[in-house]
Design a protein around this motif. Structure first.
Motif, PDB file in Angstrom:
ATOM      1  N   ARG A 106       0.854  -1.175   0.000  1.00 52.12           N
ATOM      2  CA  ARG A 106       0.000   0.000   0.000  1.00 52.12           C
ATOM      3  C   ARG A 106       0.897   1.234   0.000  1.00 52.12           C
ATOM      4  NH1 ARG A 106      -2.663   2.648   4.472  1.00 52.12           N
ATOM      5  NH2 ARG A 106      -4.335   3.997   3.698  1.00 52.12           N
ATOM      6  N   ALA A 107       0.524   2.247  -0.791  1.00 52.89           N
ATOM      7  CA  ALA A 107       1.347   3.449  -0.902  1.00 52.89           C
ATOM      8  C   ALA A 107       0.476   4.621  -1.316  1.00 52.89           C
ATOM      9  CB  ALA A 107       2.467   3.231  -1.930  1.00 52.89           C
ATOM     10  N   LEU A 117      -2.371   1.591  -4.513  1.00 50.28           N
ATOM     11  CA  LEU A 117      -2.287   3.035  -4.328  1.00 50.28           C
ATOM     12  C   LEU A 117      -3.527   3.582  -3.639  1.00 50.28           C
ATOM     13  CD1 LEU A 117      -0.525   5.578  -5.039  1.00 50.28           C
ATOM     14  CD2 LEU A 117      -2.147   5.930  -6.923  1.00 50.28           C
ATOM     15  N   ASP A 118      -3.310   4.401  -2.615  1.00 50.02           N
ATOM     16  CA  ASP A 118      -4.396   5.121  -1.953  1.00 50.02           C
ATOM     17  C   ASP A 118      -4.099   6.617  -2.104  1.00 50.02           C
ATOM     18  OD1 ASP A 118      -6.304   6.282  -0.389  1.00 50.02           O
ATOM     19  OD2 ASP A 118      -6.002   4.976   1.341  1.00 50.02           O
ATOM     20  N   PRO A 119      -4.725   7.277  -3.075  1.00 47.42           N
ATOM     21  CA  PRO A 119      -4.391   8.671  -3.350  1.00 47.42           C
ATOM     22  C   PRO A 119      -5.125   9.673  -2.468  1.00 47.42           C
ATOM     23  CG  PRO A 119      -6.023   7.928  -4.914  1.00 47.42           C
ATOM     24  CD  PRO A 119      -5.722   6.749  -4.026  1.00 47.42           C
ATOM     25  N   ASP A 120      -5.920   9.192  -1.523  1.00 45.59           N
ATOM     26  CA  ASP A 120      -6.763  10.085  -0.731  1.00 45.59           C
ATOM     27  C   ASP A 120      -6.178  10.443   0.631  1.00 45.59           C
ATOM     28  OD1 ASP A 120      -8.736  10.074  -2.726  1.00 45.59           O
ATOM     29  OD2 ASP A 120      -9.561   8.204  -1.965  1.00 45.59           O
ATOM     30  N   VAL A 121      -5.019   9.877   0.986  1.00 50.00           N
ATOM     31  CA  VAL A 121      -4.496  10.058   2.340  1.00 50.00           C
ATOM     32  C   VAL A 121      -3.204  10.874   2.315  1.00 50.00           C
ATOM     33  CG1 VAL A 121      -5.536   7.913   3.143  1.00 50.00           C
ATOM     34  CG2 VAL A 121      -3.208   7.878   2.217  1.00 50.00           C
ATOM     35  N   ASP A 142       1.969   4.312   6.185  1.00 49.06           N
ATOM     36  CA  ASP A 142       3.041   3.623   6.896  1.00 49.06           C
ATOM     37  C   ASP A 142       2.851   2.139   6.658  1.00 49.06           C
ATOM     38  OD1 ASP A 142       4.688   2.326   8.704  1.00 49.06           O
ATOM     39  OD2 ASP A 142       4.317   3.729  10.344  1.00 49.06           O
ATOM     40  N   ASP A 143       3.694   1.557   5.809  1.00 46.40           N
ATOM     41  CA  ASP A 143       3.604   0.138   5.501  1.00 46.40           C
ATOM     42  C   ASP A 143       4.831  -0.587   6.052  1.00 46.40           C
ATOM     43  OD1 ASP A 143       2.156  -2.010   4.352  1.00 46.40           O
ATOM     44  OD2 ASP A 143       3.535  -2.063   2.660  1.00 46.40           O
ATOM     45  N   GLY A 144       5.111  -0.326   7.311  1.00 45.93           N
ATOM     46  CA  GLY A 144       6.237  -0.990   7.952  1.00 45.93           C
ATOM     47  C   GLY A 144       7.555  -0.305   7.658  1.00 45.93           C
ATOM     48  N   THR A 165       5.283   6.170   2.512  1.00 49.20           N
ATOM     49  CA  THR A 165       5.108   7.072   1.381  1.00 49.20           C
ATOM     50  C   THR A 165       4.169   8.197   1.789  1.00 49.20           C
ATOM     51  OG1 THR A 165       3.325   5.644   0.551  1.00 49.20           O
ATOM     52  CG2 THR A 165       5.526   5.314  -0.378  1.00 49.20           C
ATOM     53  N   SER A 166       4.381   9.377   1.210  1.00 50.63           N
ATOM     54  CA  SER A 166       3.540  10.512   1.570  1.00 50.63           C
ATOM     55  C   SER A 166       3.115  11.263   0.325  1.00 50.63           C
ATOM     56  CB  SER A 166       4.274  11.452   2.530  1.00 50.63           C
ATOM     57  OG  SER A 166       5.422  12.007   1.929  1.00 50.63           O
TER      58      SER A 166
END
Length: 315
Positions: A120-121, A140-144, A148-150, A154-155
């Motif tokens: 997840r990123a 991909l989650d473009p809404d956040v 933090d995937d361990g 990614t931000s």
């Protein structure tokens, strides 16, 4: 002797100066707990996306010694589906187990290196479609604001780099130090990673009434069983108007925002007090310790006891 974590920031051609400086500004203000170094793929200057180039003190060899590697944003025109050979060679120097962090388009670099496959990123919302087309194997989650995937974080764009560095600081050393650094840098101490990247109406219309005063009022009363009607009544709005305006200003529903604030307060009490889980639940407005456990696990994936043990171990 206290361990000092080495953070190496890899500056690539087209780097955004603001994002490049975030790790040094935030982590470098953490009372000597981090050593932040900046390098390029060959030790030479790089072109920024502004009207100047950037000269650094280090070449790629320092990546071998990094505990954490940060890839800051580069201009979208510098993004390539396949990594340039010199960038791939530099990334290959990173030791296994090092923490990897990207800011904005830095996620494209990690994805091109095959490091985000099956993970997840996130990245900047405007580039989400391009990212999905290029790297369909990434969740991909473009809404956040950040993910933090361990060992890989990614931000999203620009200021979310501040959020993710504060998150790292909070995760490594607890909320007291993170809040202290935020105060020094005059930035918000906490924006949840799940908060929306893009809020339709972050500034209320001049003729509209803001919900800001009600949020301050609610934060002083988290231990009370606050309802939507209570919040709307304080703001002197109808339920529907308040809920719509709150969502437009904050990017979250009132209910979700309240849970977020209660979990944040609970985390602070777990770190800084000896109160029992049931006592903390009552202090922050959860009906039972079980409710606190459920919400904390949903937010950060651990139990209150595990969170407290980790914090005390870190201290």
């Amino acid at each position: 002797m206290r361990h000092v974590e080495r953070v190496v920031v890899l500056a690539l051609d087209g780097v955004y100066p603001f994002e490049l400086g975030i790790p040094s500004r935030i982590l470098g203000a953490a009372d000597g707990r981090y050593e932040v170094l900046t390098c390029t793929v060959d030790g030479g200057p790089v072109r920024s996306n502004a009207d100047f180039s950037i000269t650094v003190e280090h070449g790629p060899e320092v990546l071998r010694t990094a505990d954490t590697v940060v890839i800051p944003a580069i201009t979208p025109s510098s993004v390539t589906e396949e990594l340039p050979a010199e960038v791939a060679a530099a990334l290959a120097l990173i030791r296994p187990g090092a923490r990897l962090v990207s800011i904005c388009t830095g996620a494209f670099v990690l994805a091109a290196a095959g490091l985000l496959e099956g993970r997840r990123a996130t990245t900047h919302w405007q580039l989400a479609d391009q990212f999905r087309r290029t790297y369909p194997e990434v969740d991909l989650d473009p809404d956040v604001l950040f993910v933090d995937d361990g060992t890989i974080l990614t931000s999203a764009g620009a200021a979310s780099g501040v959020d993710i560095c504060l998150h790292i600081l909070r995760k490594d050393h607890g909320s007291e130090l993170a809040n202290s650094v935020a105060r020094r840098c005059v930035v918000p101490p906490w924006r949840d990673g799940g908060q929306a990247q893009y809020i339709e109406q972050p500034v209320p219309d001049p003729v509209a009434t803001s919900t800001a005063a009600t949020r301050v009022w609610a934060l002083a009363r988290l231990g009370d069983p606050l309802t939507l009607a209570d919040l709307a009544g304080h703001a002197r709005m109808s339920l529907r108007t308040f809920a719509r305006r709150f969502q437009g200003e904050v990017g979250l529903s009132p209910g979700r925002w309240l849970i977020q604030q209660r979990v944040t307060r609970a985390r602070h009490l777990l770190e800084s007090s000896e109160l029992s889980v049931d006592q903390i639940a009552g202090e922050v407005g959860f009906a039972t310790g079980t409710s606190l456990r459920q919400h904390l696990h949903a937010a950060i994936g651990v139990s209150p006891q595990a969170y407290r043990r980790t914090f005390h171990a870190t201290r």
